[in-house]
Design an enzyme around this catalytic site. Structure first.
Site, mmCIF file in Angstrom:
data_model
loop_
_atom_site.group_PDB
_atom_site.id
_atom_site.type_symbol
_atom_site.label_atom_id
_atom_site.label_comp_id
_atom_site.label_asym_id
_atom_site.label_seq_id
_atom_site.Cartn_x
_atom_site.Cartn_y
_atom_site.Cartn_z
ATOM 1 N N ARG A 19 -22.464 -3.617 2.250
ATOM 2 C CA ARG A 19 -23.552 -2.926 2.935
ATOM 3 C C ARG A 19 -24.325 -1.949 2.050
ATOM 4 N NH1 ARG A 19 -19.747 -1.220 7.842
ATOM 5 N NH2 ARG A 19 -18.198 -1.720 6.244
HETATM 6 C C1 UD1 Z 1 -11.006 0.146 7.993
HETATM 7 C C2 UD1 Z 1 -9.952 -0.042 9.106
HETATM 8 C C3 UD1 Z 1 -10.478 0.576 10.402
HETATM 9 C C4 UD1 Z 1 -10.812 2.029 10.183
HETATM 10 C C5 UD1 Z 1 -11.789 2.185 8.992
HETATM 11 C C6 UD1 Z 1 -11.957 3.653 8.664
HETATM 12 C C7 UD1 Z 1 -8.811 -2.146 8.596
HETATM 13 C C8 UD1 Z 1 -8.643 -3.556 8.972
HETATM 14 N N1 UD1 Z 1 -9.709 -1.449 9.297
HETATM 15 O O1 UD1 Z 1 -12.155 -0.601 8.376
HETATM 16 O O2 UD1 Z 1 -9.493 0.489 11.406
HETATM 17 O O3 UD1 Z 1 -11.404 2.566 11.354
HETATM 18 O O4 UD1 Z 1 -11.280 1.524 7.834
HETATM 19 O O5 UD1 Z 1 -12.892 3.865 7.641
HETATM 20 O O6 UD1 Z 1 -8.119 -1.647 7.728
HETATM 21 N N2 UD1 Z 1 -10.452 -2.836 0.602
HETATM 22 C C9 UD1 Z 1 -9.769 -3.419 -0.434
HETATM 23 N N3 UD1 Z 1 -9.444 -4.742 -0.353
HETATM 24 C C10 UD1 Z 1 -9.742 -5.491 0.725
HETATM 25 C C11 UD1 Z 1 -10.442 -4.885 1.786
HETATM 26 C C12 UD1 Z 1 -10.774 -3.558 1.696
HETATM 27 O O7 UD1 Z 1 -9.457 -2.772 -1.428
HETATM 28 O O8 UD1 Z 1 -9.393 -6.676 0.715
HETATM 29 C C13 UD1 Z 1 -10.809 -1.433 0.500
HETATM 30 C C14 UD1 Z 1 -12.296 -1.206 0.493
HETATM 31 O O9 UD1 Z 1 -12.815 -1.249 -0.822
HETATM 32 C C15 UD1 Z 1 -12.413 0.168 1.130
HETATM 33 C C16 UD1 Z 1 -11.204 0.249 2.034
HETATM 34 O O10 UD1 Z 1 -10.300 -0.747 1.617
HETATM 35 O O11 UD1 Z 1 -12.332 1.192 0.173
HETATM 36 C C17 UD1 Z 1 -11.542 0.024 3.529
HETATM 37 O O12 UD1 Z 1 -12.096 -1.264 3.686
HETATM 38 P P1 UD1 Z 1 -13.354 -1.525 4.596
HETATM 39 O O13 UD1 Z 1 -13.719 -2.959 4.491
HETATM 40 O O14 UD1 Z 1 -14.404 -0.525 4.324
HETATM 41 O O15 UD1 Z 1 -12.674 -1.295 6.040
HETATM 42 P P2 UD1 Z 1 -13.417 -0.893 7.360
HETATM 43 O O16 UD1 Z 1 -14.124 -2.061 7.920
HETATM 44 O O17 UD1 Z 1 -14.205 0.334 7.133
HETATM 45 CA CA CA Z 2 -15.105 1.486 5.258
#
Ligand code: UD1
Ligand code: CA
Length: 457
Positions: A19
């Site tokens: 995003r």
């Molecule tokens: C996540 C939570 C959600 C919470 C929110 C708070 C999950 C499934 N959901 O959603 O419940 O309300 O955070 O901000 O966890 N990342 C990785 N590898 C991956 C996926 C993500 O390193 O495979 C990292 C991203 O870079 C980021 C963080 O994890 O820094 C959170 O991931 P993001 O995709 O932003 O999760 P949200 O949809 O925000």
């Molecule tokens: Ca996030």
């Protein structure tokens, strides 16, 4: 086995951040002059952990470099090559943490405003309640996009449901998962084996782990925090700009409270690490960046930028000056339109005026260069006057050469000092001289190339 007092931190930072619409990994975008991830590692470090493990993926090398620069040896890295969800992100750190037998604090690289005190309280809560998993939650008026925290009939934690998987009723819940947790590391990695990608996004959700632990009879609690801003994540450029504004306002407020005058606080850009002394006045549209330290009673006029530099007391920086990696003594005057860079050093009471560039040079006490000059790789003594249009010709096409000008010298307007060259104390150069040879003390030189006309003794 009881949880020990050992503590580790895991930061999830592998995602691109779609995003943001950027080629750069989200956690490398800057807030208050520092990458997002740096804010998080700083907060994490205050917990005195054994290690801070960062899950990297997108632009892993760059992210690792930024993390190492901040926390050095404390850092460890887990590579998640394909981003299959937050559960998979934690999974990629299994080898590093599974047997650590510690409390594991999990943070997100894109939640940069998290305060150290809050993390301390979360860990205290976790240990005080003997929890195996503690979820940091907040209530939001508009919880859209976040995972909702579902509680049971006794108001205890039941599970987390992601926005995309939630029913209409569940979406009404205003308590959300901040994405910040505290786990018993061993139990976390055990439960993680049961996580399946059975959801709308086909991802491995870390958010499934708390409910799994609960079903296994472990203790799962919520730690409800009051400040929602602190745990909000940055997902878009608009949010980044909003946080930038917020952080800047906080920094400026702190400085106002410390006795600094800002003519227009909303148009002043001061980084979180800058220090400014009392009674210093900052005009609008000034940027003070990095590890800059300004003394007391200084004035910085509009359009100026000061980056990683130190200013003594009573320094005046006139409009539109740029000062980078430089040291300025007390009672100096700089600008307007001056450019100081690469270790420019001004001793006390020196003046560098209109359209003067100073690079990697030392300007002695009380020395003045008022107009239109380039002083590079030069060492200039005290009480010397550099006439308008003077240039140190420091570059011969191959290397940079030094110019030395001793004390009480008068360099005439438009003098070219062809380096390496030295001008002795009390000497004078005539206007338009091209000085190609050393000038002994107490002499007057002029011409092209300059020759000694007489002794001035
Ligand atoms: C996540 C939570 C959600 C919470 C929110 C708070 C999950 C499934 N959901 O959603 O419940 O309300 O955070 O901000 O966890 N990342 C990785 N590898 C991956 C996926 C993500 O390193 O495979 C990292 C991203 O870079 C980021 C963080 O994890 O820094 C959170 O991931 P993001 O995709 O932003 O999760 P949200 O949809 O925000
Ligand atoms: Ca996030």
């Amino acid at each position: 086995m009881p949880e020990t007092n050992k503590l580790n931190v895991l930061i999830m930072a592998a995602g691109l951040g779609t995003r943001m619409k950027s080629k750069r990994a989200k956690v490398l975008h800057q807030l208050g002059g520092l990458p997002l991830i740096t804010h998080v590692t700083r907060a994490a470090r205050t917990l005195n952990p054994q290690s801070i493990i960062v899950v990297v993926g997108y632009q892993a090398e760059e992210v690792e470099q930024v993390v190492r620069a901040e926390i050095g040896e404390l850092a460890g890295f887990a590579l998640q090559t394909v981003q299959r969800g937050t559960g998979d992100a934690v999974e990629s750190a299994r080898q590093l943490l599974e047997n650590s037998d510690s409390t594991l604090v999990i943070l997100s690289g894109d939640v940069p405003m998290i305060k150290s005190e809050t993390l301390v309280k979360l860990v205290e809560h976790h240990r005080g309640t003997s929890s195996d998993c503690s979820v940091l939650t907040v209530r939001l008026e508009n919880p859209t996009g976040y995972g909702r925290v579902i509680r049971d009939d006794y108001n205890a934690f039941a599970r987390i449901v992601e926005q995309k998987d939630a029913t209409d009723e569940e979406r009404q819940v205003k308590e959300i998962n901040s994405g910040i947790y505290c786990f018993n590391s061993r139990k976390l990695f055990q439960a993680l084996r049961s996580v399946e990608p059975k959801n709308q996004q086909g991802e491995y959700y870390l958010t499934d782990v708390p409910a799994i632990l609960l079903h296994e009879g472990e203790v799962v609690t919520c730690f409800l925090h009051q400040d929602a801003r602190e745990v909000s994540g940055i997902n878009t450029r608009a949010e980044l700009a909003e946080f930038e504004n917020l952080m800047r306002r906080n920094t400026v407020r702190g400085l106002l409270n410390g006795g600094v005058t800002f003519i227009d606080p909303s148009h002043s850009y001061v980084g979180p690490d800058a220090r400014i002394g009392r009674d210093t006045i900052i005009y609008p549209d000034v940027a003070i960046e990095g590890n800059s330290i300004l003394g007391e009673n200084c004035v910085v006029r509009s359009g100026s930028r000061i980056t990683d530099s130190r200013l003594g007391d009573n320094v005046t920086v006139k409009d539109h000056s740029i000062i980078v990696d430089s040291d300025i003594g007390a009672n100096c005057s700089v600008g307007p339109f001056a450019h100081l860079r690469m270790n420019a050093t001004l001793e006390d009471k020196a003046t560098v005026g209109n359209f003067v560039e100073v690079k990697k040079s030392r300007i002695g006490r009380g020395t003045k260069s008022m107009n239109l000059s380039y002083l590079g790789d030069a060492t200039i003594g005290s009480d010397t006057n550099i006439g308008a249009g003077t240039v140190t010709c420091n570059y011969d096409g191959v290397r940079k050469n030094e110019t030395i000008i001793e004390d009480n010298v008068k360099i005439g307007s438009d003098t070219m000092l062809v380096a390496p060259v030295r001008v002795g104390s009390r000497s004078v150069t005539g206007a338009g001289s091209v000085v190609t040879k050393d000038v002994p003390p107490d002499s007057l030189v002029m011409g092209v190339p300059a020759v000694i006309k007489k002794s001035t003794k």
